[in-house]
Write an enzyme that holds these catalytic residues in place. Structure first.
Site, PDB file in Angstrom:
ATOM      1  N   THR A 135       0.851  -1.193   0.000  1.00 29.74           N
ATOM      2  CA  THR A 135       0.000   0.000   0.000  1.00 29.74           C
ATOM      3  C   THR A 135       0.881   1.234   0.000  1.00 29.74           C
ATOM      4  O   THR A 135       2.019   1.188   0.488  1.00 29.74           O
ATOM      5  CB  THR A 135      -0.937   0.049   1.222  1.00 29.74           C
ATOM      6  OG1 THR A 135      -1.706   1.255   1.183  1.00 29.74           O
ATOM      7  CG2 THR A 135      -0.175   0.020   2.542  1.00 29.74           C
TER       8      THR A 135
ATOM      9  N   ASP B  80      -8.160  -3.422  -0.458  1.00 29.87           N
ATOM     10  CA  ASP B  80      -8.929  -2.324  -1.017  1.00 29.87           C
ATOM     11  C   ASP B  80     -10.115  -2.095  -0.085  1.00 29.87           C
ATOM     12  O   ASP B  80     -10.714  -3.052   0.429  1.00 29.87           O
ATOM     13  CB  ASP B  80      -9.404  -2.657  -2.434  1.00 29.87           C
ATOM     14  CG  ASP B  80      -9.721  -1.394  -3.219  1.00 29.87           C
ATOM     15  OD1 ASP B  80      -9.038  -0.366  -3.012  1.00 29.87           O
ATOM     16  OD2 ASP B  80     -10.656  -1.411  -4.050  1.00 29.87           O
ATOM     17  N   THR B  81     -10.401  -0.820   0.146  1.00 30.66           N
ATOM     18  CA  THR B  81     -11.456  -0.450   1.090  1.00 30.66           C
ATOM     19  C   THR B  81     -12.413   0.521   0.429  1.00 30.66           C
ATOM     20  O   THR B  81     -11.996   1.360  -0.364  1.00 30.66           O
ATOM     21  CB  THR B  81     -10.824   0.215   2.341  1.00 30.66           C
ATOM     22  OG1 THR B  81     -10.048  -0.760   3.035  1.00 30.66           O
ATOM     23  CG2 THR B  81     -11.875   0.775   3.291  1.00 30.66           C
TER      24      THR B  81
ATOM     25  N   HIS C 152     -13.421  -2.159  10.160  1.00 32.80           N
ATOM     26  CA  HIS C 152     -13.398  -3.061   9.013  1.00 32.80           C
ATOM     27  C   HIS C 152     -12.001  -3.618   8.757  1.00 32.80           C
ATOM     28  O   HIS C 152     -11.801  -4.806   8.601  1.00 32.80           O
ATOM     29  CB  HIS C 152     -13.860  -2.260   7.786  1.00 32.80           C
ATOM     30  CG  HIS C 152     -13.273  -0.871   7.733  1.00 32.80           C
ATOM     31  ND1 HIS C 152     -13.638   0.089   8.634  1.00 32.80           N
ATOM     32  CD2 HIS C 152     -12.310  -0.298   6.961  1.00 32.80           C
ATOM     33  CE1 HIS C 152     -12.938   1.199   8.412  1.00 32.80           C
ATOM     34  NE2 HIS C 152     -12.122   0.981   7.404  1.00 32.80           N
TER      35      HIS C 152
END
Ligand code: ITT
Length: 199
Positions: free
Chosen positions: A8, A69-70, A177
Site C-alpha cells: 500500500t 482495497d477499502t 473493518h
C-alpha cells in the site's frame, strides 16, 4: 520477528496494521522496499482491485505480500462512493475533497446508514487468499475529529458516540473493518507459517 510486506502507499493503513499486528509481525511498507509508484486499481470490485495491487507487487518483487482495497458504501447514495471511494471527487482528488463531496450529497438525507468494507488479498508462494472485514455505522451531518484519514471524520460506527475521526488508532481498531480483516489474516498466517520468515 517475522516480516510481512503490505503493498500500500497509504501510510495510515500501514500504521493501523502495525498497531494491530505489530507484536507478531513487522509490517514492511512499499516505501521501505523502494517502491513509490501508484498501483493501478482499475476494477469495479474491492476484491479485484485488492488482487490487482498484490499481484502487481508480487510479480515485481517475487516476494510474499498482502494488499487491501477499502470502500465506504452509503445506503442513501445507492452504495456511493463505494469501490471508487479514493476518486469520488475526481481522478486526482484528495481526502478533503472526497469528504466534502460526501457531506454535500448527504445534506438533508434522513437515512444515514453506511458501512466500510475491506478486502485483503494475500499472495503467498504464488497462491492467493482473501480476507474481509466490515463495519456498520452512520454518516454524521457535520464532520468531526482530526484523527484517522479519508472519511473517518464523518463515519460513526454502531455502538460508539464518536466518529472514527475522534478516535485514536486503538479505539478505531475496536470497531474497524480493516482490523477485522487483519485479524483473519493474522489467524491464517500464524496457523500456516508458524516458523518461516514471510519476507
Ligand atoms: P492503497 O490503494 O495504496 O492501499 P488508497 O488510499 O488508495 O491506498 P483505497 O483505494 O483502499 O486506498 O481507499 C479508498 C478510499 O477510501 C480513500 O479515499 C481512503 O482515504 C478511504 N479510506 C480507506 N480506508 C479508510 C478508513 O479506514 N477510514 C476512512 N477512509 C478510508
Amino acid at each position: 520477528m517475522r516480516k510481512i510486506l503490505f503493498a500500500t502507499n497509504n501510510a495510515h493503513k500501514i500504521q493501523e496494521a502495525q498497531y494491530r499486528i505489530g507484536s507478531i509481525f513487522q509490517v514492511i511498507s512499499l516505501k521501505e522496499v523502494g517502491i513509490n509508484e501508484t498501483i493501478p486499481e482499475p476494477y469495479d470490485t474491492l476484491k479485484e482491485n485488492a488482487s490487482a495491487k498484490s499481484q502487481y507487487i508480487y510479480n515485481k518483487l517475487h516476494q510474499n505480500c498482502f494488499s487491501e482495497d477499502t470502500g465506504l458504501f452509503v445506503e442513501a447514495l445507492h452504495g456511493e462512493p463505494g469501490v471508487h471511494s479514493a476518486r469520488y471527487a475526481g481522478e486526482q482528488a484528495r481526502d478533503t475533497a472526497n469528504l466534502e463531496k460526501l457531506v454535500h450529497k448527504m445534506y438533508g438525507k434522513e437515512n444515514r446508514k453506511a458501512h466500510f468494507s475491506t478486502i485483503i488479498s494475500l499472495i503467498m508462494d504464488g497462491k492467493e487468499y482473501f480476507f474481509e472485514g466490515h463495519c456498520k455505522g452512520n454518516i454524521v451531518e457535520i464532520a468531526n475529529g482530526k484523527m484517522g484519514f479519508g472519511y473517518d471524520p464523518v463515519f460513526k460506527p454502531e455502538g460508539s458516540e464518536k466518529t472514527f475521526g475522534e478516535m485514536d488508532i486503538d479505539e478505531k481498531n475496536e470497531f474497524s473493518h480493516r482490523r477485522k480483516a487483519l485479524d483473519l489474516l493474522i489467524d491464517f498466517l500464524t496457523r500456516i507459517t508458524p516458523k518461516e520468515n514471510l519476507s
